[in-house]
Structure formats: C-alpha cells, structure tokens
Scaffold this motif. Sequence first.
Motif, short mmCIF file in Angstrom:
data_model
loop_
_atom_site.label_atom_id
_atom_site.label_comp_id
_atom_site.label_asym_id
_atom_site.label_seq_id
_atom_site.Cartn_x
_atom_site.Cartn_y
_atom_site.Cartn_z
N ARG A 248 0.77 -1.31 -0.01
CA ARG A 248 -0.02 -0.18 0.24
C ARG A 248 0.92 1.19 -0.28
N HIS A 249 0.35 2.01 -1.02
CA HIS A 249 0.85 3.17 -0.69
C HIS A 249 -0.05 4.21 -1.05
N ASP A 250 0.91 5.64 -0.69
CA ASP A 250 -0.37 6.93 -1.42
C ASP A 250 -0.12 7.87 -2.12
N GLY A 251 0.00 8.92 -2.84
CA GLY A 251 0.45 9.37 -4.00
C GLY A 251 -0.79 10.56 -4.50
N GLU A 252 0.33 11.89 -4.50
CA GLU A 252 -0.37 13.23 -5.23
C GLU A 252 -0.65 13.09 -6.93
N ALA A 284 1.84 12.41 -12.06
CA ALA A 284 2.19 12.34 -10.54
C ALA A 284 3.53 11.51 -10.41
N GLU A 285 3.93 12.34 -9.68
CA GLU A 285 5.47 11.76 -9.48
C GLU A 285 6.10 11.98 -10.01
N GLY A 286 6.72 13.74 -10.98
CA GLY A 286 7.13 13.64 -11.75
C GLY A 286 6.89 13.78 -13.18
N GLN A 287 5.83 12.23 -13.46
CA GLN A 287 5.63 11.93 -14.86
C GLN A 287 4.11 12.32 -15.16
N THR A 288 3.56 12.13 -16.29
CA THR A 288 2.42 12.94 -16.91
C THR A 288 1.99 11.10 -18.39
N ALA A 289 0.67 11.67 -17.94
CA ALA A 289 0.31 10.39 -18.60
C ALA A 289 -0.95 10.79 -19.56
N VAL A 290 -0.42 11.13 -21.38
CA VAL A 290 -1.61 12.09 -21.61
C VAL A 290 -2.61 10.85 -22.55
N LEU A 291 -4.09 10.58 -22.64
CA LEU A 291 -4.75 9.89 -23.49
C LEU A 291 -5.37 10.80 -24.52
N ASP A 294 -7.96 9.18 -30.21
CA ASP A 294 -7.60 8.42 -30.74
C ASP A 294 -7.72 6.93 -29.97
N GLY A 295 -7.48 6.99 -28.38
CA GLY A 295 -6.85 6.17 -27.75
C GLY A 295 -5.59 6.34 -26.68
N MET A 296 -5.18 6.42 -28.14
CA MET A 296 -3.16 6.32 -27.05
C MET A 296 -2.87 7.22 -26.20
N LEU A 297 -1.95 6.22 -25.10
CA LEU A 297 -1.64 6.86 -23.83
C LEU A 297 -0.34 7.18 -23.82
N GLN A 298 0.11 9.04 -24.56
CA GLN A 298 1.74 9.60 -24.16
C GLN A 298 1.86 9.35 -22.79
N HIS A 299 3.13 8.59 -22.89
CA HIS A 299 3.82 8.23 -21.18
C HIS A 299 5.03 9.60 -21.14
N LEU A 300 4.68 10.62 -20.79
CA LEU A 300 5.57 12.37 -20.73
C LEU A 300 6.71 12.23 -19.75
N GLN A 301 7.77 11.79 -19.51
CA GLN A 301 9.10 11.69 -17.89
C GLN A 301 9.93 13.11 -18.57
#
Length: 376
Positions: A248-252, A284-291, A294-301
């Motif tokens: 278990r872990h918490d994250g903003e 969250a935690e310095g990373q971003t998910a953009v949906l 067209d349903g594709m997910l971009q993972h930004l770091q």
Amino acid sequence: MGTPFFRVDSIGVNVTVTCTDAAFLASLQSAWEPATLPDTAPAAARTVDPLMSEEEAAQLLTTEVTLSALQAQRGNLLMLHAAGLADDHGRVAALIGPSGRGKTTAARTLAAHFGYVTDETVAITAEDRVLPYRKPLSVIVPGSPYKVQLSPVSLGLKPLPDAPLTLSHLVLLDRRESHEGTARIEAVPLVEALTEIIPQTSYLRELERPLQWLAALAERTGGVVRIVYAESHSLPDALQAVLDGAGRHDGEWAAVVPDAELGVAAEGDGESLVPLTVLDAVEAEGQTAVLQSDGMLQHLQGVGPVLWRGLCRGESPDQLTARVEEAFGPAPDGDTAAALRDVLEAFWQSGLLSRVSPAEGVQEDPAAGQSVAAGR
C-alpha cells in the motif's frame, strides 16, 4: 414448444443463449451454472451454432456473451481485463494483465481460497461496486485448438461472499519463469501503472475523464501494486498479504488538461503552439499520462510534464523555459530554449500539439509517436 434456452448474468447484462440441440444446451447451462438467471426479459441474445464442434461452439459462446455485455455496458462502467477474487468481506482484488499472463490459472488457484468473481472482466461502477461475471473458465487442453469451458462449480471454486462486492485493490499480475522464491509484492507508480492498465480496458474512451477515474480509484484503494511470481501456488499468500495492506502506498496526482481559454503559446516568429484536445491527462510523481482522442496514451517524463503543464496553462516559450530551468537548471550548453524547441517538436510529432500561424491558421499534421493503445 420453442427453442430451448437459458439466461446468464454477464456484468449486469442479461444474455439469452439458445440452441436447437437440447442436450448440448444443457451441458452449456451446467458450465454457466453460477451465472444463470431465472426467465426474465433478455437484453441480448446469442444462438449456438449446432454445426460447429461442441468445443468450438462453447468457446465462441463465451466470447460472444462477453462482447455482448461489454458493448451493452460501454460508457457506464470501468471494465478491466482482469481476474477478480473476493474475500469474506466482499473486498475484490482485480488481477490485471494481458492474455497469456496466467490470469485464468491464477483465478483457478486463488478461487480455492477466495470467492470467484471472474477470470475475464472486472466491471466497476462509479461507486467502486463490482459486478460479478462468474463465467466458465477457459482452460487450454494439450492437443486441442480450442479451450475447454469448465464450470466454476465443477472446479470447486468458492462462491461469492454474502456481502456487497467492492473494488479494494488494483493488482498487476506479472508471471516470470525466472523469478525465484515466494511471490514479490511491489508498489507501482501511478503513471507507470496506467501505461500497463490502459491497454487492458474495454471502451475506456466512452467514459468521462477516464484517467482521473483510474487515478482516483488507485488513490482510494491504496495505490497499484504488482505481484511478481513464477508459480501460481505462491499467489494465495501474496494476495492475502495485499488484502492486509502489503504494498500500500499513497501518492498525490493532479489533472492536467488543456485550458480551452488559455492554451496558446506564441513563438518568436509569430507561430503559436496549441495543445490538442485530449480525452484526459494526469500527473503524478514527476510523470504525466496523456490519453489522446484516438485512445493512444503518451507517457511524458523528464521535462515533458513541466512543458505539458505549462502549455495547458497557455504559457509562452519564455515562461516555459523559465519553468524548466527552475526545475532542472539550464541546459548543459546554456541554451535551454533551443533544447525545449526539440522537445516541443517531439510533442508535435506525437500529436500532442498543433501549430497556429497568423497567416495560415491551424496547421495539424502530426505523425503518430510512440504510445500505448487503450484496449477493446
């Protein structure tokens, strides 16, 4: 008399199954026993083809019943390609993973200790309630091209508890033949978890703000965990540990969607960059998910989340440069603005931005970048 039939409950959808071969239909009904319903008005109908082999027809029926339910519930439920197991209090753990990851074997092993909810789709309401789908288990038989449909009752799987079913844990199931020892439980950062969960969903784009739904669900259930294991016999103790709080872990997290009023950042030559409309985005935690739409997910770091957040607020290139330097310091060569132009070009190539020229209007022709697709 009419054509013989029976009805099943598939994630809250009443599906009628008919077949002219009464004996075969009876065997199918036995396999579906935990999910059968009394004679009530059907919402969908599936006819079993008597010209097929019984094994082929039974496997096809399972697929068609599942698809009927998914289509009927699209836009209403969060539907995960997962096995579901419940403890005596009705707490449901969703074991998520792609086909071939061992979910059915895991469900068969775990359901000797926990209530069998499903080995196919965990369907969750906005209130975190879980709708059971106690279908037959599809088991591979050596030498046969079709999976055999085995009844949960015949396999001795536990019934559902006498308590409301509520989603309590999101678990990524990770079977590795090279893993040694007991199963390992790991906390998984939210955005990393989303990149694995999104492809294992059905009709995700039909939901309003789906990433925020998933992020909030993860927050309420103590974060996403991963169980790494080699053999299914190690799973019961691991799942009990997860239900007891292991991992278990918490994250903003925060929503970061483009502001329709402010989302224009002007460049020095008069051209501007505009974040394209997206279905949802969370950080969250310095990373971003953009949906994307067209349903594709971009993972930004790296600097990506900082740039995306600023673009969504309509910040100028100078403001973006200042934000990046504040967070990461200047570029090694001292020209942070030039380095950011390369990142923004990558955003455009990935379909996250459009270009606006005062003379020509919006220029949109981004190529598809590396991304993760939503399922079904």
